[in-house]
Write an enzyme that holds these catalytic residues in place. Structure first.
Site, PDB file in Angstrom:
ATOM      1  N   GLU A 329       0.858  -1.209   0.000  1.00 62.12           N
ATOM      2  CA  GLU A 329       0.000   0.000   0.000  1.00 62.12           C
ATOM      3  C   GLU A 329       0.883   1.244   0.000  1.00 62.12           C
ATOM      4  O   GLU A 329       0.719   2.146   0.830  1.00 62.12           O
ATOM      5  CB  GLU A 329      -0.889   0.003   1.249  1.00 62.12           C
ATOM      6  CG  GLU A 329      -1.556  -1.326   1.529  1.00 62.12           C
ATOM      7  CD  GLU A 329      -2.485  -1.314   2.734  1.00 62.12           C
ATOM      8  OE1 GLU A 329      -2.112  -0.737   3.756  1.00 62.12           O
ATOM      9  OE2 GLU A 329      -3.582  -1.883   2.637  1.00 62.12           O
ATOM     10  N   CYS A 425      -9.719  -0.149   7.986  1.00 61.64           N
ATOM     11  CA  CYS A 425      -9.232   1.141   8.464  1.00 61.64           C
ATOM     12  C   CYS A 425      -9.952   2.327   7.825  1.00 61.64           C
ATOM     13  O   CYS A 425     -10.089   3.385   8.441  1.00 61.64           O
ATOM     14  CB  CYS A 425      -7.735   1.264   8.199  1.00 61.64           C
ATOM     15  SG  CYS A 425      -7.266   0.805   6.516  1.00 61.64           S
TER      16      CYS A 425
END
Lengths: 656, 656
Positions: A329, A425
């Protein structure tokens, strides 16, 4: 360096239709839905990608807290940082009370604070994974444990909950946590001279300092920033002691990442450009700016500037998204901006908003507000469906269901928003940004200046009875009307932002045409009158944008922007394949507001030629010759609103 | 269906300068180098990517055989199929003896055959990993074990070595292996009703049948093809019995792949398009075509046609490379042809050559020979450096050292050829194709027809004293001269291929202009005279090619081709970045032979405008306006020869 203090702003009421809708959506749909999910009471499908890591069951996030509190039996489930889903949700709920009082929700959140207090260890420690299943490993594998990240998220929530509701217990949990961390970390003998693999605690401690004025929290935040990367082998040494075999890893596969990934390969002062995980980058930057603001640490501010410039000038998508690769990421390298494999995590856009807000508090520069606006109206907002119950983790600029299904290199690119994620998240992170957006509109500086840098209609109340009422139809309409009330005839400076996308603008003061020079993206007024009106007309032309031609992925392509809104072509409006449209940039696009579409959006139409599709049974390669084309229109909708209709292709960058 | 028999061709001597150089390079450099490497006597760096899988030491391939033969102590090292490196090398060496006798090498290969015989178990089994380290797991985890794949590669080598040198022991090892497999596999009680996860044994057994005329080998090959996918759970059942925990996997990570990946999710007759690992696909196709040729099994031939059409019309790069993704080295879906993340494994191009050769033996269609030529001059050949000591596993169509270093999604795309690989399947595979290329030029069919389908200069001798001498300067020159000697005045048909890239061609028979209709890519002549000359002039214009516009990655771009050679722009000739060149396809390109460059290549120059590079400190996005350009020339070199100079960017598909 000019350093500014905290805003002396009393209250902001958002009156913007656009944002009121989103803020009520969070109250009515998003918060109840997420609470259900975190309590394992929603019937949801967990997205297989991205970053699923085998988390295919329910959230279990509240259950983990109950187990840690001794109110339930069982094991921890989920990522080591699963607790943060609850904390970010609590923070989002706290902000919502500022504009929507809600007894039922308040009862839930008060009880949640009680639960968290019970889950907290006597020494202040709170990270349910370690409390439940690995108490002997507390603070022993910080590269992967997210313990300080997790507690940082609680500290933010606790501060917010205290500030919005006055709940002292919520703040006390936070200070006990911070005291626990302070006892355990630092350069003194017997303390851990380390830091967390995932920055967050730094910005959280700065917030805690803001509310408590307890200097040691600021010093602890400063310590974490200064210490980062001083011993580049810190994480490896801990891992060696904690166990090096793969089964000891707290997140499968995380061992693949090198020191740079954690922004810990060298001291921050020596890090030239950001590396690694995009969210770590922007959380670290936010912490650096926050601490620099209070400590006047020039090396931190220099690092903020370096990272800001690299991110914004060379690694940011036109939608504000950052993070170009699914592998970790992460950010990649300058001008690498692939549109079909990008990551553009919602959390990274949320974090970039935090960073921009902090930079605005340090310097009155319009470019920070430009980026903040870009995130609010594009990269961050695209993370949630219009129904408030579906979310993007990854925000691509080019999507094709066939590619996401058929090419594993694009399996992380969902073409429809998911119910929930194994690593969840993003949904609550976006929720807390939306419910606190009122805090992002003004920056009040020490030299008696109020900066109004976002065109989100609002009524703002300041000290001395000063009021600023901003009304407009933004982002669809660029006529921005301000009424400034100054009943006591105070003298202050008002700075209004001129966005970089509106080099041309009209200005009237008290209904008379006026001119003002633009300084670093702002025009300034000396306010002394008891009542002043200012009218700003922004340039709302539909524009074809191009990227710096060092970015190969966008070469020869155009994106369409109107005001702050970046547009996307969707298959729902335009027969596929979308790459066969060649936009005619020489003729003027049109736009019109459609109130029935996507909760009301300005729709843009651009002229284009569509190349006739080849047969699927002919040769794959032929000698080039003119292809037959058809003149047509390409219909574009705001990027943030894509994927709210049937599943199909989407493109931001268009062939021309 | 017309079925053809084996060619009655006695000998082909390659006289082509281009191919003689490569064939001598294999003798002088490639074979000695690879032998050194496999004996762990070379000082090499193992490429980190692709598919390294932690194999970072030497090859150990010969040592594994020595250990299995009891001549050395130790454990197996490397992949379970490490033996195949040795076998493919032996096969390449065997073919080299047909044009370059070599006592020293022959001594080594004879001794190697002796070693292999000693390593072979009494029952014919030979797979050193299982013999050395896991004898109890033989044939128990076929999804991953590659045992039949490994033995198949030996069978190919043994047949070739016997055919080229008369070494009976080499053939006996192969028949003992085949007998062992025959005893263990099949539908009879007590046999394993399965097949290998990686096809190869099917084509190997067909070859063994060709040389031994032992029907059971053909039947066994046919069984493996028919049985594949009949019980889609076969592999899972074996794994359940052998152990399901990850540590039982024979290759780390292989459990991620589903049944389709192994072409075993359903019977072959029901598989519509190829799935999964590209090399598995083309080896399976070669086996299907081989067995269909001898058994006249229409369902297999239908599968060959389906797979051929899908691969060639919808999934093949313009260079002949196949396999679009590094994840599993696999094909993806129709018209998905990303140039910068593709895989294009050298082995897959070699295997596609095998498949094309078999299809030519079934039907006299030029398209098979077109693909074979495309592989020989582009996709396969690019796998080796001009020095014979560096190799590509992955063959991208667009490369940028910054991207390979900076974006993990492109880390498999090397921009320079490597010394060696952890999985070293490609180098020897290409070597055996080059040393046997003489076997790929003619197809002799049962109806008394000789097809000459490759323009590689050669002198070929057939039965009855028939000789065909082909001379030319191909691939740089398109004037193809044939002299046909037919001393006994036999009557036969000669088919000469007209490539799809040369719709226009000139023809002279015995120096007189002639015309002939093209039938399925061939023109035919009835040869009765004792001496005939034919002159064919092919269209060697430099052409701009475009892809079917269903392929998004190539939309609006052109590739440059001259004759069979696909060209590439390299940074070595053209100041970077290469994407800033816009090719002018309306003006005529030029080309000239440069004998000093890259061992002699025709260099192409095309007119282009280069857009002036933007500053790296300006805004990343600006309103579109005309950019300043400079008229220039873009210099192109053959794709197969790229990356033989300094490390830099490369592009096949150019902006226009």
């Amino acid at each position: 360096m000019q350093v500014f203090t905290t805003p002396k702003l009393k209250h902001v009421e958002i009156t913007s239709d656009f944002w009121k809708r989103y803020r009520e959506l969070v109250v009515k749909e998003v918060l109840p839905y997420q609470w259900q999910v975190m309590n394992d009471e929603a019937d949801i499908a967990i997205a297989e990608d991205p970053q699923n890591n085998g988390q295919d069951k329910n959230s279990h996030a509240v259950a983990n807290l109950k187990i840690a509190a001794g109110k339930m039996k069982g094991h921890h489930y989920g990522f080591p940082f699963q607790d943060t889903d609850v904390y970010k949700w609590l923070e989002a709920a706290a902000y919502s009370f500022s504009y929507h009082s809600n007894k039922d929700l308040k009862k839930i959140t008060d009880e949640l604070v009680d639960l968290i207090a019970e889950a907290q260890d006597d020494d202040g420690y709170l990270s349910t994974y370690f409390q439940i299943d690995a108490p002997e490993r507390k603070f022993k594998r910080l590269q992967q444990s997210h313990e300080l990240y997790t507690m940082g998220h609680y500290i933010e929530a606790g501060v917010a909950y205290y500030q919005e509701t006055g709940n002292q217990k919520a703040l006390d949990i936070a200070t006990r946590m911070a005291d626990c961390i302070d006892r355990n970390f630092g350069l003194d003998d017997g303390k851990i001279s380390g830091y967390d693999g995932h920055p967050e605690i730094e910005l959280a401690l700065a917030r805690l300092y803001e509310v408590t004025h307890t200097k040691k929290y600021l010093e602890l935040a400063h310590y974490f920033l200064n210490q980062r990367g001083q011993d580049p082998a810190f994480f490896e040494k801990q891992i060696k002691a904690d166990g090096e075999t793969p089964d000891r890893d707290l997140i499968p596969g995380i061992r693949a990442f090198k020191r740079e990934y954690y922004l810990a390969a060298q001291p921050i002062k020596d890090q030239k450009v950001p590396h690694g995980h995009a969210v770590r980058v922007v959380y670290l930057c936010t912490g650096m700016a926050y601490v620099a603001r209070y400590t006047h640490d020039q090396t931190l501010l220099d690092a903020c500037d370096r990272f800001w410039n690299d991110l914004v000038k060379r690694q940011m998508y036109v939608t504000g998204n950052i993070g170009q690769t699914t592998t970790g990421e992460a950010v990649t390298y300058d001008y690498d901006l692939p549109n079909d494999t990008d990551y553009g995590e919602t959390c990274a856009s949320v974090g970039m908003s935090f960073f921009a807000r902090q930079m605005l508090s340090i310097r009155a520069k319009g470019e920070y507000a430009d980026v903040l606006e870009k995130e609010l109206f594009n990269g961050a907002l695209s993370g949630m469906a219009l129904d408030g119950k579906h979310f993007f983790y990854v925000n691509p600029l080019e999507a094709d269901p066939a590619a996401s299904k058929g090419n594993p290199g694009k399996s992380h690119v969902l073409t429809h928003r998911a119910d929930w994620f194994g690593c969840a998240c993003c949904p609550a992170n976006l929720a807390r940004l939306i419910t606190s957006v009122d805090q992002y509109l003004y920056t009040v500086t020490e030299d008696n200046t109020i900066l109004s840098h976002q065109f989100i209609s609002n009524d703002a109340q300041f000290d001395d009875g000063i009021e600023i009422n901003q009304s407009n139809g933004f982002p669809w309409n660029g006529d921005i009307h301000y009424e400034i009330k100054n009943p006591n005839g105070q003298t202050f400076k008002l700075g209004l932002r001129i966005p970089s996308w509106s080099a041309d603008f009209g200005l009237e003061v008290n209904s008379k045409t006026a001119t003002q020079p633009v300084k670093d993206g702002f025009i300034y007024f000396d306010i002394t009158d008891k009542s002043t009106t200012i009218d700003l007309s922004l340039d709302m032309r539909v524009k074809f944008m191009r990227a710096n031609n060092r970015a190969s992925a966008d070469f020869g392509k155009v994106a369409v922007q109107r005001g702050p809104i970046v547009y996307a072509a969707e298959q729902a409006d335009n027969p596929a394949p979308l790459w066969t449209y060649e936009v005619d940039t020489k003729t003027k696009p049109s736009s019109a507001y459609e109130d029935k579409l996507l909760n009301g959006v300005e729709v843009v139409k651009v002229n284009a030629n569509q190349v006739q599709l080849d047969s699927d049974d002919g040769p794959l390669y032929t000698e080039e010759s003119d292809q037959s084309t058809q003149s047509t229109e390409l219909t574009l909708v705001p990027y943030y609103a894509w994927a709210n209709r049937e599943n199909g292709q989407m493109r931001v960058w268009l062939n021309k």
